[in-house]
Design a protein around this motif. Structure first.
Motif, short mmCIF file in Angstrom:
data_model
loop_
_atom_site.label_atom_id
_atom_site.label_comp_id
_atom_site.label_asym_id
_atom_site.label_seq_id
_atom_site.Cartn_x
_atom_site.Cartn_y
_atom_site.Cartn_z
N ASN A 80 1.00 -0.94 0.01
CA ASN A 80 0.34 -0.24 -0.24
C ASN A 80 0.31 1.27 0.14
O ASN A 80 0.23 2.42 -0.87
CB ASN A 80 -0.88 0.17 1.14
N ILE A 81 1.95 1.33 0.59
CA ILE A 81 2.52 2.20 1.15
C ILE A 81 3.40 2.94 0.05
O ILE A 81 4.09 4.00 -0.47
CB ILE A 81 4.18 1.90 1.79
N ASP A 82 2.98 1.91 -1.51
CA ASP A 82 4.17 2.48 -3.15
C ASP A 82 2.90 3.18 -3.50
O ASP A 82 3.38 2.75 -5.13
CB ASP A 82 4.61 1.05 -3.26
N THR A 83 1.93 3.52 -2.99
CA THR A 83 0.87 3.65 -4.10
C THR A 83 1.70 4.57 -5.27
O THR A 83 1.45 5.02 -6.39
CB THR A 83 -0.43 3.74 -3.80
N GLY A 84 2.06 5.81 -4.29
CA GLY A 84 2.29 6.75 -5.04
C GLY A 84 3.02 6.88 -6.29
O GLY A 84 3.41 7.18 -7.35
N GLY A 85 3.99 6.20 -5.21
CA GLY A 85 5.20 5.70 -6.56
C GLY A 85 4.51 5.06 -7.42
O GLY A 85 5.52 5.07 -9.19
N LEU A 86 3.80 3.62 -7.01
CA LEU A 86 3.46 3.40 -8.23
C LEU A 86 3.23 4.40 -9.31
O LEU A 86 3.05 4.23 -10.61
CB LEU A 86 2.59 2.63 -8.32
N ALA A 87 2.01 5.48 -8.45
CA ALA A 87 1.57 6.29 -10.35
C ALA A 87 2.46 6.73 -11.01
O ALA A 87 1.89 7.63 -12.36
CB ALA A 87 0.45 7.18 -8.95
N ALA A 88 3.66 7.74 -10.17
CA ALA A 88 4.66 8.43 -10.48
C ALA A 88 5.34 7.54 -11.89
O ALA A 88 5.37 8.00 -13.03
CB ALA A 88 5.24 8.33 -9.43
N ARG A 89 5.35 6.60 -11.63
CA ARG A 89 5.95 5.43 -12.22
C ARG A 89 5.05 5.13 -13.41
O ARG A 89 5.44 5.31 -14.81
CB ARG A 89 6.36 4.06 -11.77
N ARG A 90 3.94 5.37 -13.53
CA ARG A 90 3.05 5.18 -14.43
C ARG A 90 3.18 6.60 -15.58
O ARG A 90 3.06 6.61 -16.95
CB ARG A 90 1.24 4.70 -14.57
N ILE A 91 2.73 8.01 -14.53
CA ILE A 91 2.96 8.91 -15.39
C ILE A 91 4.35 8.78 -16.39
O ILE A 91 4.09 9.39 -17.67
CB ILE A 91 2.50 10.12 -14.45
N ILE A 92 5.52 8.50 -15.56
CA ILE A 92 6.37 8.98 -16.06
C ILE A 92 6.65 8.14 -17.91
O ILE A 92 7.93 8.33 -18.66
CB ILE A 92 7.66 8.87 -15.04
N ALA A 93 6.02 6.56 -17.23
CA ALA A 93 6.23 5.99 -18.79
C ALA A 93 5.57 6.06 -19.74
O ALA A 93 5.71 6.48 -20.85
CB ALA A 93 5.65 4.15 -18.26
#
Length: 348
Positions: free
Chosen positions: A324-337
């Motif tokens: 759960n704590i990685d939700t923001g980081g994973l969203a960042a990866r998607r936008i950067i991708a």
């Protein structure tokens, strides 16, 4: 294909860094030379003479023009060659790229990509950095790790409890659930952690003078790929929430800003800034916050430098675990991708 999105703005320098002296800095794999002209304009040119590749940053600046220290090729602020040795006719190809810049909020932003696509209105703001209502301390640390590792680090602040104990970390940071919102249209990610009753870490206890437990808010606002804002609010437990009109006098506010700028595929410029709305004239508080935050940044640098070696050496298709704590980081990866795909499509 690079790992950073093209057709994006990146922080290249603090405004105060760019003077009438030549300064070399590599941004997103592009060696650049920066300088400020006599009328105050900031200039960035490719750091390589078109003739025999001599670095222009190791050359001379005369009357706002760069004179190559090897054979004397002379370039103006647009990168146009004005003079070449031994001949009056200047070849049409004798010019170096000049980069589109924007100076805003005490930062120098550079556009990486097609110049005609540079939209200055899309540069995210950090107005506290040059506001008279705030006092700011800042620094720049070299990171021998890919920029994505710093993004992961900053989007998940639960690591403060373990990596930064004694400075900014307390048990409540790791124990408190987060909320995450993603504005895909604006390409902004919001991650919030509100602690109603938490220990006051030395970073805030010493700077604010608060004794006892606190209400502590951490509201992240990340504008991929470069600008990270942490809106931090601390107040003694029992202090009312901000009023509807925004008034929040009993609380102390700290705006932590990071500019995450790739240098190469395996190194990053870690620009960090801490702006506060209290004790504005107290140099002792400024010195304390500068020293404490740099210590925290260096703790991150040490950890991420180690992590870069691990990641670089791992087997292809290694599967990491996310919670759960990685939700923001994973969203960042998607936008950067998506930014990467869009940038490459435009460039092709």
């Amino acid at each position: 294909m690079s790992s950073w999105p093209r057709n994006q703005w990146y922080v290249a320098a603090y405004s105060a860094e760019v003077t009438e002296e030549l300064m070399a800095r590599t941004i997103c794999g592009e060696p650049m030379v920066f300088y400020r002209t006599s009328d105050g304009e900031v200039v960035a040119l490719a750091d390589r003479c078109v003739h025999r590749r001599f670095p222009l940053s190791k050359s001379h600046l005369v009357d706002d023009n760069v004179i190559c220290g090897y054979h004397g090729f002379t370039y103006d602020r647009t990168g146009t060659c004005l003079a070449a040795p031994g001949q009056k006719r200047i070849p049409r190809t004798a010019r170096v790229p000049a980069f589109h810049l924007l100076e805003q909020d005490s930062l120098v932003w550079v556009w990486i990509g097609e110049t005609d696509r540079a939209d200055e209105s899309t540069v995210p703001r950090a107005p506290w950095l040059d506001s008279p209502d705030y006092t700011t301390v800042r620094g720049l640390e070299p990171l021998k790790a890919r920029y994505g590792l710093l993004v992961d680090n900053l989007m998940d602040l639960s690591h403060e409890t373990y990596l930064h104990g004694g400075y900014i970390g307390t048990p409540e940071v790791a124990e408190t659930p987060i909320t995450t919102e993603v504005d895909d249209e604006a390409q902004v990610i919001y991650v919030s952690r509100h602690m109603d009753d938490a220990a006051c870490p030395p970073f805030y206890a010493t700077s604010t003078g608060i004794e006892g437990r606190i209400t502590r808010w951490q509201d992240i606002e990340y504008h991929p790929p470069c600008l990270y804002l942490l809106h931090s609010r601390v107040a003694p437990v029992g202090t009312p929430d901000p009023a509807e009109d925004g008034r929040d006098e009993p609380a102390f506010h700290v705006e932590v800003v990071y500019a995450i700028t790739p240098e190469t595929e395996h190194s990053t410029h870690d620009f960090w800034m801490v702006a506060r709305d209290f004790a504005l004239e107290d140099q002792g508080v400024s010195d304390f916050l500068a020293e404490s935050n740099r210590t925290v940044v260096l703790q991150d640098v040490e950890a991420l430098d180690v992590l870069e070696v691990v990641v670089e050496g791992e087997k292809e298709n290694y599967q990491e675990l996310s919670i759960n704590i990685d939700t923001g980081g994973l969203a960042a990866r998607r936008i950067i991708a998506r930014q990467l795909t869009k940038g490459e499509a435009v460039t092709a």
